[in-house]
Design a protein around this motif. Structure first.
Motif, PDB file in Angstrom:
ATOM      1  N   ILE A  45       0.826  -1.202   0.000  1.00  0.00           N
ATOM      2  CA  ILE A  45       0.000   0.000   0.000  1.00  0.00           C
ATOM      3  C   ILE A  45       0.863   1.255   0.000  1.00  0.00           C
ATOM      4  N   SER A  46       1.910   1.222   0.801  1.00  0.00           N
ATOM      5  CA  SER A  46       2.812   2.380   0.866  1.00  0.00           C
ATOM      6  C   SER A  46       4.210   1.907   1.253  1.00  0.00           C
ATOM      7  N   ALA A  47       5.204   2.708   0.871  1.00  0.00           N
ATOM      8  CA  ALA A  47       6.595   2.414   1.225  1.00  0.00           C
ATOM      9  C   ALA A  47       7.296   3.733   1.520  1.00  0.00           C
ATOM     10  N   ARG A  48       8.028   3.752   2.614  1.00  0.00           N
ATOM     11  CA  ARG A  48       8.735   4.965   3.016  1.00  0.00           C
ATOM     12  C   ARG A  48      10.185   4.614   3.325  1.00  0.00           C
ATOM     13  N   VAL A  71       7.273  -0.622   4.980  1.00  0.00           N
ATOM     14  CA  VAL A  71       6.236  -0.941   3.996  1.00  0.00           C
ATOM     15  C   VAL A  71       4.941  -1.330   4.699  1.00  0.00           C
ATOM     16  N   GLU A  72       3.841  -0.743   4.240  1.00  0.00           N
ATOM     17  CA  GLU A  72       2.527  -1.144   4.734  1.00  0.00           C
ATOM     18  C   GLU A  72       1.888  -2.043   3.678  1.00  0.00           C
ATOM     19  N   SER A  88      -4.014  -5.311   7.917  1.00  0.00           N
ATOM     20  CA  SER A  88      -2.913  -4.468   7.464  1.00  0.00           C
ATOM     21  C   SER A  88      -1.675  -4.786   8.313  1.00  0.00           C
ATOM     22  N   THR A 135       2.559  -3.699   8.824  1.00  0.00           N
ATOM     23  CA  THR A 135       3.688  -2.840   8.481  1.00  0.00           C
ATOM     24  C   THR A 135       4.973  -3.566   8.858  1.00  0.00           C
ATOM     25  N   VAL A 155       5.087  -0.193  -4.845  1.00  0.00           N
ATOM     26  CA  VAL A 155       3.735   0.040  -4.336  1.00  0.00           C
ATOM     27  C   VAL A 155       2.723  -0.431  -5.377  1.00  0.00           C
TER      28      VAL A 155
END
Length: 140
Positions: free
Chosen positions: A46-49, A63-64, A78, A80, A96
């Motif tokens: 879903i998301s990566a930072r 990463v989520e 969900s 992370t 993503v």
């Protein structure tokens, strides 16, 4: 007269040899990874930072994942996790919106290629079923 391609050839050889020294070297074994994992699931990133630390060895990607299908253990909707940057540290390359099979060992929230986590590609459509077969064998 100097060969104009010689410099290019030497550069490419040096580049390849330097890259190979940073390559991840493990031989993932599906059965061993299933046995050692507490939780396994099919998920979509879903998301990566990226967390770039002053000390590069401490950098990681957070990463989520949205869980699509549970394959082993209790997994929330969900999750992370962290992974190292891809390369010599065996981090999982993250894109993503792509699907992944995630293997998590007991008490760990970090994934890596040697632990079995990887992106799902269309040419392995039966992999989740193979994982489920191994999980059933393990529980006998």
């Amino acid at each position: 007269m100097r060969n104009p391609y010689l410099d290019t050839i030497i550069f490419v050889i040096l580049l390849i040899s330097s890259l190979s020294s940073y390559a991840c070297s493990c031989a993932p074994d599906l059965k061993a990874n299933v046995y050692s994992a507490e939780r396994i699931f099919l998920a979509k990133a879903i998301s990566a930072r990226v967390h770039n630390e002053a000390n590069e060895e401490l950098s990681y990607v957070e990463v989520e994942f949205g869980v699509i299908r549970k394959l082993k253990g209790e997994v929330p909707k969900s999750v992370t996790v962290k992974t190292r940057p891809p390369g010599g540290d065996c981090g999982v390359p993250i894109t993503v919106a792509e699907k992944y099979v995630i293997f998590l060992r007991k008490g760990e929230e970090q994934i890596g290629m040697c632990g079995g986590s990887h992106q799902v590609y269309g040419f392995f459509p039966d992999e989740p079923e193979e994982i489920l077969k191994i999980v059933k064998q393990q529980s006998k």
